[in-house]
Scaffold this active site. Structure first.
Site, mmCIF file in Angstrom:
data_model
loop_
_atom_site.group_PDB
_atom_site.id
_atom_site.type_symbol
_atom_site.label_atom_id
_atom_site.label_comp_id
_atom_site.label_asym_id
_atom_site.label_seq_id
_atom_site.Cartn_x
_atom_site.Cartn_y
_atom_site.Cartn_z
ATOM 1 N N PHE A 13 56.376 56.067 14.011
ATOM 2 C CA PHE A 13 56.530 57.002 12.911
ATOM 3 C C PHE A 13 57.439 58.137 13.408
ATOM 4 O O PHE A 13 57.386 58.530 14.563
ATOM 5 C CB PHE A 13 55.173 57.582 12.496
ATOM 6 C CG PHE A 13 54.305 56.624 11.720
ATOM 7 C CD1 PHE A 13 54.815 55.445 11.194
ATOM 8 C CD2 PHE A 13 52.968 56.920 11.495
ATOM 9 C CE1 PHE A 13 54.005 54.577 10.460
ATOM 10 C CE2 PHE A 13 52.153 56.056 10.758
ATOM 11 C CZ PHE A 13 52.676 54.881 10.249
ATOM 12 N N HIS A 36 46.396 48.220 17.019
ATOM 13 C CA HIS A 36 47.511 49.104 17.349
ATOM 14 C C HIS A 36 46.967 50.361 18.027
ATOM 15 O O HIS A 36 46.338 51.197 17.396
ATOM 16 C CB HIS A 36 48.252 49.455 16.056
ATOM 17 C CG HIS A 36 49.529 50.208 16.269
ATOM 18 N ND1 HIS A 36 49.912 50.718 17.495
ATOM 19 C CD2 HIS A 36 50.528 50.535 15.402
ATOM 20 C CE1 HIS A 36 51.075 51.325 17.372
ATOM 21 N NE2 HIS A 36 51.471 51.238 16.114
ATOM 22 N N LYS A 43 49.363 42.952 19.540
ATOM 23 C CA LYS A 43 48.561 43.760 18.603
ATOM 24 C C LYS A 43 47.704 42.875 17.701
ATOM 25 O O LYS A 43 46.723 43.359 17.126
ATOM 26 C CB LYS A 43 49.466 44.631 17.726
ATOM 27 C CG LYS A 43 50.093 45.811 18.459
ATOM 28 C CD LYS A 43 50.799 46.752 17.504
ATOM 29 C CE LYS A 43 51.476 47.911 18.219
ATOM 30 N NZ LYS A 43 52.752 47.519 18.875
ATOM 31 N N HIS A 45 56.871 44.865 18.759
ATOM 32 C CA HIS A 45 56.054 45.964 18.237
ATOM 33 C C HIS A 45 55.022 45.348 17.278
ATOM 34 O O HIS A 45 53.861 45.704 17.323
ATOM 35 C CB HIS A 45 56.944 47.004 17.557
ATOM 36 C CG HIS A 45 56.213 48.234 17.152
ATOM 37 N ND1 HIS A 45 55.435 48.952 18.036
ATOM 38 C CD2 HIS A 45 56.109 48.888 15.960
ATOM 39 C CE1 HIS A 45 54.898 49.985 17.397
ATOM 40 N NE2 HIS A 45 55.279 49.972 16.139
ATOM 41 N N CYS A 102 53.824 55.941 18.070
ATOM 42 C CA CYS A 102 53.601 54.563 18.500
ATOM 43 C C CYS A 102 54.546 54.111 19.606
ATOM 44 O O CYS A 102 54.392 53.021 20.149
ATOM 45 C CB CYS A 102 53.713 53.638 17.296
ATOM 46 S SG CYS A 102 52.877 54.304 15.856
ATOM 47 N N GLU A 143 61.746 44.389 12.281
ATOM 48 C CA GLU A 143 61.831 44.012 13.700
ATOM 49 C C GLU A 143 62.447 42.628 13.857
ATOM 50 O O GLU A 143 63.273 42.399 14.742
ATOM 51 C CB GLU A 143 60.444 44.062 14.354
ATOM 52 C CG GLU A 143 60.509 43.746 15.847
ATOM 53 C CD GLU A 143 59.220 44.053 16.592
ATOM 54 O OE1 GLU A 143 58.172 44.200 15.935
ATOM 55 O OE2 GLU A 143 59.287 44.144 17.844
#
Lengths: 411, 76
Positions: free
Chosen positions: A397, A338, A333, A301, A161, A312
């Protein structure tokens, strides 16, 4: 070091194709999420995604299109959009002063699934000779380079990501070091496939709000239940400042800083307090040479997973201190879903547009704010605001983090 | 359907070329623009279509549409 500016935007997203359509959809706060149409998702707990709806194949000839995976098709279309937006000719791009750095989180998943079926049903002897060259994750960079005859620095970032942000950051370095005048940089993803959706669903990472697709991606809300997969690509034209000036290019923003780090914690869970993210955010600010107080907007994010949005928010508070209260923080997003390896790239585009246009994109679906998450997430509606410095966060990830900092171009 | 028409179908599908370019004398590489990978795909496509097996040595000799038609005829 040379200065790097963004002079062409190529978004291919679930809410629109091309810079203007993408900006307009963000201003309108439109969701690009809907029921999965590409395959029968009924056996899977997650049956929603952000699919590309525009006619992106207009940018490929039929023969080219059938020789590449969908993720490369998206990359070629996004590259064409970015180049057109930059006003550069293909002649100007040819040669070793133009480089390519287009990543993908997963690569040619659709091709992999199709050929796995051939293998299991008919044996290794029937696997297509195009299988490997269609599937591997460096082929977006490879094909974009071939399309434009760009023989300069070329590489591929594969950091899930964080791919798109990493690609822009790494590309920026080549220009700063004087190794290229122009970089076509970004990310591409085409993972709306049965195995990818099935895999994410079994991780319990994705939203199962199947009956309300438009409301499923709801970052920072109390009822968020996972991310929604999106697909598409984002490619930008990064250009050395004097090169851009010499041709009278339109400059959206200056790309100033890049931070990259690892959580060194867990494959999917963020480190407590977003500690790895903090390292990348501080590095990005330091490399940009700006103080935290100068930042006005953070494109988060903001995946809409319980863990990310909390970590975050904590990381932003830690890095910005009291100034976190003054920041606008939004997750695009909420609209696009995403896009994994393309996410950082389309969010860098959204961030550059926010700086250039003075319109901060909203976090839609924030109907029920999480009491623990108390920043200004620009809920529901876009906001007119002139901001000088902005940050775009991407956390992956694997615990890999990539953060970009850019500034309104002022000469 | 005659063999030529069936071969033509495979070529159009595997090489993505216009049907009217697929003439008996057309060469796969020089005239129809096939690269090494597409040539392999084409041979595999012909194997599937006609239920035959084409060895690598035989495949080396099949460079034109007519050569493919003749080869398939000899196998049937």
């Amino acid at each position: 070091m040379k200065r790097v500016v963004i002079t062409g935007l190529g978004p291919l997203t679930p809410i629109g194709m091309g810079a203007e359509a993408f900006a307009e959809a963000q201003r309108a706060g439109r969701s690009g999420i809907g029921p999965i149409t590409r395959f029968d998702a009924s056996p899977i707990s997650c049956r929603i995604a952000g699919e590309v709806k525009d006619d992106y194949l207009q940018f490929l000839d039929a023969r080219e299109a059938r020789r590449v995976d969908r993720y490369v098709q998206y990359a070629l279309a996004a590259a064409a959009l970015a180049v057109r937006d930059s006003g550069m000719t293909e002649e100007e791009l040819r040669g070793e002063r133009t480089g390519t750095l287009v990543g993908s989180g997963i690569g040619g998943m659709e091709t992999f699934e199709a050929q796995a079926k051939v293998f299991f049903e008919r044996g290794a002897g029937r696997i297509s000779p195009m299988f490997i060259p269609m599937m591997i994750a460096n082929m977006a960079s490879g094909h974009v380079a071939m399309r434009y005859g760009a023989t300069g620095p070329s590489s591929t970032v594969v950091t899930a990501c964080a791919t798109g942000s990493g690609a822009l950051g790494e590309a920026m370095r080549y220009i700063q070091l004087g190794e290229a005048d122009v970089m076509l940089a970004g990310g591409s993803e085409a993972a709306v496939t049965p195995m990818a959706i099935g895999g994410f669903a079994n991780m319990k990472a994705v939203s199962t709000r199947n009956d309300e697709p438009h409301r499923a991606s709801r970052p920072f809300s109390a009822s968020r239940d996972g991310f929604v997969l999106g697909e598409g690509a984002g490619i930008v034209v990064l250009e050395e400042l004097e090169h851009a000036r010499a041709r009278g290019a339109r400059i959206y923003a200056e790309l100033l800083g890049y931070g990259v780090s690892a959580d060194a914690h867990h494959v999917t869970m963020p480190a407590p307090e977003g500690r790895g993210a903090q390292v990348a955010m501080r590095m990005a600010l330091r490399s940009a040479g700006v103080n935290p107080e100068e930042v006005g907007y953070v494109n988060a994010h903001g995946t809409s997973t319980p863990a990310n949005d909390l970590a975050e928010t904590q990381a932003i508070k830690s890095v910005f201190g009291a100034h976190a209260r003054e920041l606008m923080v939004s997750s695009t997003k909420s609209m696009t879903g995403h896009l994994l390896g393309a996410a950082g790239a389309i969010e860098a585009i959204a961030t550059a547009q926010a700086l250039a246009d003075g319109v901060i994109p909203p976090t839609i679906n924030l109907d029920d704010p999480d009491p623990e998450l108390d920043l200004d997430y620009v809920p529901h509606e876009a906001r007119e605001a002139r901001v000088k410095v902005a940050m775009s966060n991407s956390f992956a990830f694997g615990g890999q983090n990539a953060v970009l900092v850019m500034r309104t171009f002022e000469g | 359907m005659e063999t030529f028409e069936q071969v033509k179908e495979v070529i159009v599908e595997k090489l993505g070329v216009d049907a009217d370019k697929v003439t008996p004398e057309a060469r796969f590489v020089e005239d129809l623009g096939a690269d090494s990978l597409e040539t392999v795909e084409l041979i595999m496509g012909l194997e599937d279509k006609f239920g035959i097996s084409i060895s690598d040595e035989d495949a080396e000799g099949i460079r034109t549409v007519q050569a493919a038609v003749d080869y398939i005829g000899s196998k049937q």
